[in-house]
Each structure stands twice: as C-alpha cells, then as structure tokens.
Design a protein around this motif. Structure first.
Motif, PDB file in Angstrom:
ATOM      1  N   ALA A   1      17.737 -87.209 -13.716  1.00 11.71           N
ATOM      2  CA  ALA A   1      17.375 -86.303 -12.635  1.00 11.71           C
ATOM      3  C   ALA A   1      15.855 -86.131 -12.560  1.00 11.71           C
ATOM      4  O   ALA A   1      15.115 -86.547 -13.459  1.00 11.71           O
ATOM      5  CB  ALA A   1      18.057 -84.950 -12.829  1.00 11.71           C
ATOM      6  N   TYR A   2      15.424 -85.495 -11.498  1.00 12.64           N
ATOM      7  CA  TYR A   2      13.994 -85.244 -11.248  1.00 12.64           C
ATOM      8  C   TYR A   2      13.485 -84.188 -12.234  1.00 12.64           C
ATOM      9  O   TYR A   2      14.136 -83.187 -12.485  1.00 12.64           O
ATOM     10  CB  TYR A   2      13.829 -84.731  -9.821  1.00 12.64           C
ATOM     11  N   SER A   3      12.304 -84.415 -12.790  1.00  9.26           N
ATOM     12  CA  SER A   3      11.712 -83.433 -13.701  1.00  9.26           C
ATOM     13  C   SER A   3      10.231 -83.266 -13.416  1.00  9.26           C
ATOM     14  O   SER A   3       9.507 -84.245 -13.217  1.00  9.26           O
ATOM     15  CB  SER A   3      11.892 -83.856 -15.161  1.00  9.26           C
ATOM     16  N   ALA A   4       9.794 -81.999 -13.396  1.00 11.26           N
ATOM     17  CA  ALA A   4       8.374 -81.713 -13.196  1.00 11.26           C
ATOM     18  C   ALA A   4       7.694 -81.293 -14.493  1.00 11.26           C
ATOM     19  O   ALA A   4       6.489 -81.062 -14.505  1.00 11.26           O
ATOM     20  CB  ALA A   4       8.213 -80.604 -12.154  1.00 11.26           C
ATOM     21  N   VAL A   5       8.453 -81.161 -15.591  1.00 13.78           N
ATOM     22  CA  VAL A   5       7.846 -80.630 -16.814  1.00 13.78           C
ATOM     23  C   VAL A   5       7.822 -81.633 -17.965  1.00 13.78           C
ATOM     24  O   VAL A   5       6.845 -81.684 -18.698  1.00 13.78           O
ATOM     25  CB  VAL A   5       8.557 -79.330 -17.261  1.00 13.78           C
ATOM     26  N   TYR A   6       8.877 -82.380 -18.185  1.00 12.15           N
ATOM     27  CA  TYR A   6       9.007 -83.358 -19.265  1.00 12.15           C
ATOM     28  C   TYR A   6       9.102 -82.694 -20.647  1.00 12.15           C
ATOM     29  O   TYR A   6       8.530 -81.642 -20.883  1.00 12.15           O
ATOM     30  CB  TYR A   6       7.833 -84.349 -19.301  1.00 12.15           C
ATOM     31  N   TYR A   7       9.829 -83.364 -21.542  1.00 10.58           N
ATOM     32  CA  TYR A   7       9.792 -83.030 -22.963  1.00 10.58           C
ATOM     33  C   TYR A   7       9.333 -84.303 -23.661  1.00 10.58           C
ATOM     34  O   TYR A   7      10.050 -85.312 -23.691  1.00 10.58           O
ATOM     35  CB  TYR A   7      11.169 -82.577 -23.463  1.00 10.58           C
ATOM     36  N   SER A   8       8.149 -84.280 -24.221  1.00 11.53           N
ATOM     37  CA  SER A   8       7.457 -85.508 -24.622  1.00 11.53           C
ATOM     38  C   SER A   8       8.237 -86.414 -25.572  1.00 11.53           C
ATOM     39  O   SER A   8       8.315 -87.633 -25.336  1.00 11.53           O
ATOM     40  CB  SER A   8       6.087 -85.163 -25.221  1.00 11.53           C
TER      41      SER A   8
ATOM     42  N   TRP B   1      19.311 -83.120 -19.772  1.00 17.78           N
ATOM     43  CA  TRP B   1      18.243 -83.199 -20.754  1.00 17.78           C
ATOM     44  C   TRP B   1      16.931 -82.613 -20.247  1.00 17.78           C
ATOM     45  O   TRP B   1      16.881 -81.434 -19.948  1.00 17.78           O
ATOM     46  CB  TRP B   1      18.106 -84.652 -21.256  1.00 17.78           C
ATOM     47  N   GLN B   2      15.851 -83.393 -20.129  1.00 19.11           N
ATOM     48  CA  GLN B   2      14.554 -82.790 -19.836  1.00 19.11           C
ATOM     49  C   GLN B   2      14.510 -82.153 -18.444  1.00 19.11           C
ATOM     50  O   GLN B   2      13.660 -81.302 -18.180  1.00 19.11           O
ATOM     51  CB  GLN B   2      13.430 -83.820 -19.973  1.00 19.11           C
ATOM     52  N   SER B   3      15.417 -82.526 -17.559  1.00 16.75           N
ATOM     53  CA  SER B   3      15.449 -81.927 -16.221  1.00 16.75           C
ATOM     54  C   SER B   3      16.255 -80.632 -16.190  1.00 16.75           C
ATOM     55  O   SER B   3      16.271 -79.956 -15.162  1.00 16.75           O
ATOM     56  CB  SER B   3      16.076 -82.915 -15.230  1.00 16.75           C
ATOM     57  N   GLY B   4      16.921 -80.299 -17.312  1.00 20.77           N
ATOM     58  CA  GLY B   4      17.897 -79.223 -17.283  1.00 20.77           C
ATOM     59  C   GLY B   4      17.386 -77.856 -17.678  1.00 20.77           C
ATOM     60  O   GLY B   4      18.174 -76.906 -17.724  1.00 20.77           O
ATOM     61  N   ASN B   5      16.097 -77.731 -17.968  1.00 22.89           N
ATOM     62  CA  ASN B   5      15.547 -76.401 -18.258  1.00 22.89           C
ATOM     63  C   ASN B   5      15.141 -75.775 -16.927  1.00 22.89           C
ATOM     64  O   ASN B   5      14.000 -75.836 -16.504  1.00 22.89           O
ATOM     65  CB  ASN B   5      14.343 -76.512 -19.201  1.00 22.89           C
ATOM     66  N   TYR B   6      16.102 -75.143 -16.260  1.00 20.91           N
ATOM     67  CA  TYR B   6      15.897 -74.717 -14.887  1.00 20.91           C
ATOM     68  C   TYR B   6      14.846 -73.620 -14.749  1.00 20.91           C
ATOM     69  O   TYR B   6      14.186 -73.519 -13.718  1.00 20.91           O
ATOM     70  CB  TYR B   6      17.221 -74.265 -14.278  1.00 20.91           C
TER      71      TYR B   6
ATOM     72  N   ASP C   1      28.255 -70.170 -11.308  1.00 29.26           N
ATOM     73  CA  ASP C   1      27.634 -70.715 -12.516  1.00 29.26           C
ATOM     74  C   ASP C   1      26.180 -70.253 -12.564  1.00 29.26           C
ATOM     75  O   ASP C   1      25.329 -70.771 -11.831  1.00 29.26           O
ATOM     76  CB  ASP C   1      27.712 -72.253 -12.487  1.00 29.26           C
ATOM     77  N   TRP C   2      25.879 -69.268 -13.403  1.00 26.78           N
ATOM     78  CA  TRP C   2      24.515 -68.736 -13.488  1.00 26.78           C
ATOM     79  C   TRP C   2      23.838 -69.154 -14.797  1.00 26.78           C
ATOM     80  O   TRP C   2      22.930 -68.481 -15.268  1.00 26.78           O
ATOM     81  CB  TRP C   2      24.547 -67.211 -13.366  1.00 26.78           C
ATOM     82  N   SER C   3      24.280 -70.258 -15.376  1.00 25.83           N
ATOM     83  CA  SER C   3      23.650 -70.725 -16.611  1.00 25.83           C
ATOM     84  C   SER C   3      22.191 -71.078 -16.343  1.00 25.83           C
ATOM     85  O   SER C   3      21.833 -71.595 -15.282  1.00 25.83           O
ATOM     86  CB  SER C   3      24.395 -71.943 -17.160  1.00 25.83           C
ATOM     87  N   LEU C   4      21.352 -70.818 -17.333  1.00 30.17           N
ATOM     88  CA  LEU C   4      19.913 -71.038 -17.194  1.00 30.17           C
ATOM     89  C   LEU C   4      19.489 -72.428 -17.630  1.00 30.17           C
ATOM     90  O   LEU C   4      18.345 -72.822 -17.402  1.00 30.17           O
ATOM     91  CB  LEU C   4      19.146 -69.997 -18.020  1.00 30.17           C
ATOM     92  N   ILE C   5      20.404 -73.141 -18.257  1.00 21.65           N
ATOM     93  CA  ILE C   5      20.039 -74.444 -18.822  1.00 21.65           C
ATOM     94  C   ILE C   5      21.223 -75.390 -18.664  1.00 21.65           C
ATOM     95  O   ILE C   5      22.383 -74.964 -18.625  1.00 21.65           O
ATOM     96  CB  ILE C   5      19.643 -74.286 -20.307  1.00 21.65           C
ATOM     97  N   ASN C   6      20.926 -76.683 -18.551  1.00 24.60           N
ATOM     98  CA  ASN C   6      21.962 -77.695 -18.405  1.00 24.60           C
ATOM     99  C   ASN C   6      21.648 -78.836 -19.373  1.00 24.60           C
ATOM    100  O   ASN C   6      20.814 -79.695 -19.089  1.00 24.60           O
ATOM    101  CB  ASN C   6      22.002 -78.214 -16.965  1.00 24.60           C
TER     102      ASN C   6
END
Length: 753
Positions: free
Chosen positions: A525-532, A69-74, A60-65
């Motif tokens: 899940a853990y997120s370091a970026v957030y989507y406001s 949600w906000q944690s899924g922009n890998y 699975d080489w998908s770039l996004i999940n």
C-alpha cells in the motif's frame, strides 16, 4: 442606482461565485477528462477513501493495521479519517462509487466551491465590497498551484485548504463579533482532522493573528475568546498530530535543513504570479520546469497599483491578521526545500493566494487612490509586462499564448482604469477617458470574473494536464477487484507496473492503496512515512512497488530467528512481475509453494499450507513456548506455556511502532531481526497471560486535550446562554461567572462587518 443595488445584493454575488467556479473548474475537463484523477489521487487517495468507507461501515475504529505493515500506522500516516467526519462521508461515498474518476472529480470540485465560498465570506468579513469579494473568491480556487497540483493530485492539501478560509471567518466572527463558537470549532475540527500538517500550521497562525487583533482592540472579552478558541483548536490538533510527531523519529521521514531546490519558489516566479500561462523556473520531480503555471494567482494583481497604501495601512490596523498570514505564507514559500518536517515550500502557495487576494479586495474596496493618475496605470501595465517577460525568459515556447493573454490583461486593466478614473490615457487622447466612467464596481466585478474564467482556456491550451504523472489506471471501480483472485492469505507483490501506458497493465496489477479496493490483504500500500528496517528489506517505494531483488530476499533465512521473511510476515501468496523480476528468480518456486496463476505479466505462487496473516506471534526463542488466545488489529493475547531459566522472548509479525505496551511482560528495546516487535519474558512467567496492545503514542495527553476541547465546546455556549438571559433581564450584575457570561456576548464595537 441599478449598479448600487447590484453591489448591495446579498444573493447575486455568492451565486455568481458558485457558477463561475463551477464553470472554471469544468474547463480543464474539456482538455483532459482525467485532469482531477492523477498521481497520488490514483495511487493514494481513492483507495484510502474506499478503505475508510469500509472501516466506517464495519465499525472498525482500529488505529493500526499490521497486515499492510509500514502503511498501516494510520495515525502516523495521517489523512486516514480516524478523527474526520468529512472523510468518513467521502469514504462511504467512495465505497459505493462505481467510477473512481467521476467520484474523485466531484469531490474535488466540491472542495473548490467550499474554498471559494469561504474566501468570499472572509473578504466580506474584512469589509470588502461584494463585487471585489466575489472576484477574489473565484480566483482563489482557480489559482495555478491549487488547480494543477492540489486539485489534480494532492487532494489532502486541497481538502484541508478548503476549510481554512471558512474557519478563519467563523473564528473572527466568534472572537471579534461575539458570535457562537460552535461553528468555528467544528470547522477547525474538520480542517485539522484531514491530517494535513501545512493547513494545521496555517490555522495556528490564523488563530495567533486573531489573538494579536484582539490585543490591538484592547477589548478584554475578545482577548479571552481568542485564547479560548485557540485552545479548542489546539486541543484537537494534539489529538490528531501528536501520535505522528512522536512516531516520526523512527520513520524514514527524517527532519533535515537543506536546500536541494526541489519545488522551491524564487522571487521572479512570485513577481510573475499575474501571468496565467507559462511555467516558473523551478526544480520539479521530472526536470527543471513543471511546465504548468504553478505560481499563478490572478490576472488582476496589478490593480494593486491603484491602491493608496497610506489609506490601506490605516485599514489594516484592525485587520492585522491579513498581513500576518500573508507575511508568514511568503516566508513559507521562500523556505529551502527541506525545512525540518516541512518539504516542498511551493505547497504553501494556496495560503499566499488567499491572504493576498483578500488584501486586494479590501484595498480596492476602501483604499483606492482618490485620483487615479496615468502613472498608476503605467505602473500596473509595467507589472504585467515585466511578469510576462519573466515568464517568457523561463519558457519561450509559450510566446504566442503569452502575447495573447498579456494583451487581454492589458485591455482589462485599461477598461478598469476607464471605469475607475476620468483621466485620459497616454497616447490615446481625450477619447480614452470617460467611455466607461460611472459604470461602477459591479460592472468591473462581473467583467473581472468573466475574464478570470476565460483565461483558463489559453492556460489549458498551453498546459492541458497536471505536471504530475498519470498512472492510467482504469476508471471503473469494478476493474480494481479482479486482481489476485486466486491469492490466499496475506500477499506481497514483487516489482511494480513496468509500463503504465500499456492498456493491459492493470489486468493483474494495481498500485498503492488501490490494493484496498481489491479486498485482498496486500502489503504494497501507499506510505508517506516508511519504517526504515522494513523498507531496507523490501525496498518498497511510497506507491508500493519494490525492487526485483526482493523475491530472493523473501526466502532467505534471517540472522536472528533463522526464519524467512515470508514466514516472519505471515505471507501466503507472492506475486512476481515478470517485466521487473529476473526470470531466474521468479522461475524458482520454493518447496512448499505452488504456481496458481501464470501469465505473460505475472506469476502468483501460494503456500501449499497457508499460514495466519500478520499480527500474531511468529517466533519464540529457544526454550520458550506460547499459545495465542486472541488477536485483532490492535493487539494479541497469549499464554506463556514454557520459558527458560534466563527468561525468553517472542516476536510478533508487527512493526515495533511507538505505542505498543505489554501487560504482563516487557516490549523489547530492540526489534527482532531488525523489523519485528519483540516481547521479553521473565523466567518466572510460565503460565502467565500476556496482552500486547497498541495505544496511540502520547494518549494521556490526547485524553487531556479531548477533555479541554469538550469543556470549551460545551462551556462557552452555556456561558453565552447565561449572558443572554441576564442581558435580556436587564441584570448584568453578579459574581465573576455572570460577568464573564455577559461579556462573552459583547463584540468589539469598532470592527466593521
């Protein structure tokens, strides 16, 4: 003679480095078996590794999940192993590991060893003698910040740092000594692929410093090689970091320039960096002091008093990269708390440590004062005492251990003086001279390494654990796989663990990326970026916990679509934490939902008729009808069955990250209901097929960078092969390409190996 043979040994000193670092890294475990498994390693790294392993094994080489949600922009999150073979291997290991604590500890000790071996090789490349190279190689990974912060918790920083010394020495060999470029390029790829910005920045500084060294050497082939290597590493940095840079403007990680004082470094703390116990005065997450020696580098830093700086300045003329990196790192740690995208200046302490220790190794090897007068010992002793005084003023409660380690360091400096000098010490008479004279540098190296490891004992007596929090999660991976067994479809958890010290806290709950191990589609899940906008709706923290008000919000209709967030997000299961959510809230079960689990800790409600999870079309404007034809993590295809005379719009249960494109339609300029990806349809599109796909932001530049990287990675070794054949044949004449090939194998002759 025996001492000289020991100094020259190519096997003894590297082996000693490995043994000593293993011993030193093991000492914290006697005081806290979970020393290397706290905070972000628990809530972020291990679950992330587990999911990376699953993805690799599933191809699975998908770039996004979209389901997290906000944690899924890998790509924006970084450190998700998209371009990192080392993380693929770590992920597979985590997937099959039975014990998260043991696995994390092993991985971190391996990183400490890799960093130590890299520092040893780097010091040797700069010309340091083996005993001094070994001493600084042992000290570097056992320094305060590396041990108590990066190794204990912030493992992405540890991993990326561990590749830097090795990449530095391999790059220097390729540029100045005309060695193969393959290993430095691969090492740079491994470093950058971790996705840790600070390490990438310092790799860029290292390569820039090598360009300076090449220009100073006035050796054209080295100049060309330095630029070629920089372009290769820079190309991979574009591949890894460009999507995150282009995504950053819409995330909650704003770039500001201010100083809150959080995790900033002051000069008094740096001056006390030879003191292994105590705490610097530094605003920390939990208060004004971290209560751990985060700025400790090495007890033997006062040996700089034995250096002839005039001779050292001459040595550094061909070793400028040491000073460039040291100065850059010192500037970095003294920055304000928020300097654009860079936060927490103390994170750059490992790079100060490497540069300063390598400088010391070179200086003590070749720039020691020819005559060590008593004044130099007094200066060294004064540095120790002033550092101890500064440490005591910051934290007087450490006074007993501080006196002990100060005495030990003073005795060690006295022994070093007696080995390196034949002059008596003040107040001690003639018997103070010559007692150990002639024992040599090898003896000093062995003793120095032993004391470096030994001082970790009083250090961990005073600061036995990392200053970062411990979630006290279970160690066995099987204990992360029994939560939410009755959940169906996509899940959201309202609240968080009320008391991490409760032994039963984790029977029904997890934190951050550990939800990946549970193998349910949980968006906490853990997120370091957030989507406001999403973050404002869910009030979700970095580790996945939410505010209690979220329960009510989930079932309140949104203004634009009229649908509830649980409908728009494709949620079929909601778990409420009773110790966080108000009773009148979790006790209210909406129509169409039923209680499937109810305990003293949590209540789990599930839809009577579960819906498809996040990722697909969840809303269509009035007069617009579509049929979904296919869907996966990277996008969705639908047929437009009907559309109004003025056009229409649909919303997908995805966040509108930069990179989404619509073939046959247009991605909406503004999100639907503030947080959903919208697609605008024209009035004449009835019957058309629309495909919405996610592409890495800036992917054309990524493709160009990949082409340049492959050109250098394949072309440079080919040039070297041509050059070797022409040189062996004794024919170095020919066209420009042949001359370039021959020059590619020509080292800078004056560089000392």
């Amino acid at each position: 003679m025996r001492d000289n043979l020991l100094v020259q040994s190519k096997i003894v000193w590297p082996m000693l480095v490995v043994v000593a670092v293993l011993a030193g890294a093991s000492i914290p475990l006697f005081f806290d078996p979970g020393f290397y498994f706290v905070d972000d390693t628990q809530s972020g790294a291990f679950g992330q590794w587990y999911e990376i392993g699953r993805r690799v094994l599933d191809l699975d080489w998908s770039l996004i999940n979209p389901r997290v949600w906000q944690s899924g922009n890998y790509l924006a999150e970084g450190a998700w192993g998209i371009f990192s073979p080392p993380l693929w291997l770590v992920g597979i290991g985590a997937y099959y590991a039975g014990n998260a604590l043991i696995f994390s500890t092993v991985i971190k000790i391996v990183c400490l060893l890799l960093g130590a071996v890299g520092v040893y090789a780097l010091a040797r490349n700069f010309g340091a003698l083996r005993p001094w190279s070994a001493l600084v190689a042992v000290a570097a990974p056992l320094a305060g910040f590396t041990l108590y912060m990066d190794a204990a918790s912030w493992v992405n920083g540890l991993m990326a740092w561990s590749f830097l010394p090795l990449t530095w020495v391999l790059a220097r060999r390729a540029v100045l000594h005309a060695k193969s470029p393959v290993l430095p390029i691969v090492s740079a790829i491994f470093l950058v692929g971790i996705g840790y910005a600070h390490a990438t920045i310092f790799l860029a500084l290292v390569l820039g410093a090598l360009i300076v060294e090449a220009f100073v050497s006035a050796h054209r082939p080295s100049i060309v090689r330095s630029f070629a290597l920089s372009f290769a590493a820079g190309s991979f940095a574009v591949i890894v970091h460009l999507p995150g840079v282009l995504t950053a403007p819409i995330t909650g990680r704003t770039s500001t320039y201010e100083n809150t004082g959080l995790l900033t470094v002051n000069l008094s703390g740096l001056f006390a960096s030879s003191t292994p116990v105590g705490t610097p005065s530094m605003l920390f997450f939990s208060g004004n002091f971290p209560y751990a020696p985060l700025l400790y580098i090495a007890w033997f830093l006062p040996l700089l008093a034995f250096v002839d700086f005039g001779r050292l300045r001459t040595l550094l003329h061909t070793r400028l990269s040491i000073m460039i990196i040291l100065i850059a790192a010192l500037i970095g740690v003294l920055l304000p708390s928020d300097f654009g995208a860079l936060r927490f200046p103390v994170r750059m302490m490992p790079y100060v440590t490497v540069a300063l220790l390598v400088l010391l190794a070179v200086a003590m090897s070749h720039a020691r004062a020819p005559v060590l007068g008593r004044s130099r010992f007094l200066v060294a002793a004064g540095i120790v005492l002033v550092g101890a005084g500064l440490t005591w003023s910051a934290a007087p409660q450490y006074i007993k251990l501080l006196l002990l380690v100060t005495a030990m360091i003073l005795v060690a400096l006295w022994v070093a003086y007696m080995i390196l000098s034949d002059r008596k010490l003040p107040l001690l008479g003639s018997n103070s001279s010559g007692l150990l004279a002639g024992r040599g540098v090898a003896t000093l190296g062995w003793a120095g390494i032993g004391l470096t490891v030994l001082l970790l004992v009083p250090q961990h007596v005073s600061s036995p654990t990392s200053p970062l929090p411990d979630y006290n999660v279970p160690n066995d991976v099987a204990d992360y796989q029994s939560q939410l067994e009755s959940a169906v479809g996509d899940v959201i958890v309202v609240g968080g663990v009320p008391d991490v010290n409760d032994p039963d806290a984790w029977d029904e709950l997890l934190v951050g990326n550990l939800w990946y191990v549970a193998e349910e589609d949980v968006q906490n899940a853990y997120s370091a970026v957030y989507y406001s906008p999403y973050n404002n709706l869910t009030c979700m923290s970095y580790n996945g916990s939410t505010c209690p008000d979220l329960y009510d919000r989930l079932f309140e209709p949104m203004k634009e679509t009229g649908l509830t967030p649980v409908d728009l997000m494709g949620i079929s299961s909601v778990q409420s934490v009773k110790g966080v959510v108000k009773r009148q809230d979790w006790n209210d079960v909406p129509e169409g939902w039923s209680i499937v689990e109810d305990s003293d800790q949590t209540r789990l409600i599930v839809r009577d008729e579960p819906v498809a999870g996040a990722g697909s079309v969840v809303w269509a404007a009035e007069g617009t009808e579509v049929s979904v034809l296919s869907e996966d993590a990277m996008g969705v295809t639908f047929r437009v069955d009907a559309v109004g005379p003025d056009g229409g719009q649909v919303a997908l249960s995805r966040l509108p990250w930069p990179g989404y494109q619509a073939d046959g339609a247009t991605v909406s300029a503004d999100p639907v209901d503030t947080f959903l990806l919208g697609v605008d349809l024209d009035a004449d599109q009835a019957g058309a097929t629309v495909t919405v796909s996610y592409y890495a932001p800036g992917y054309p530049l990524q493709l160009a960078a990949a082409a340049l990287l492959l050109l250098i990675l394949l072309g440079w070794p080919l040039l070297r092969l041509i050059g070797r054949r022409r040189s062996n044949a004794g024919d170095e004449r020919g066209n420009a390409l042949v001359r370039l090939a021959v020059a590619s194998r020509r080292p800078v002759t004056e560089v000392t190996v």
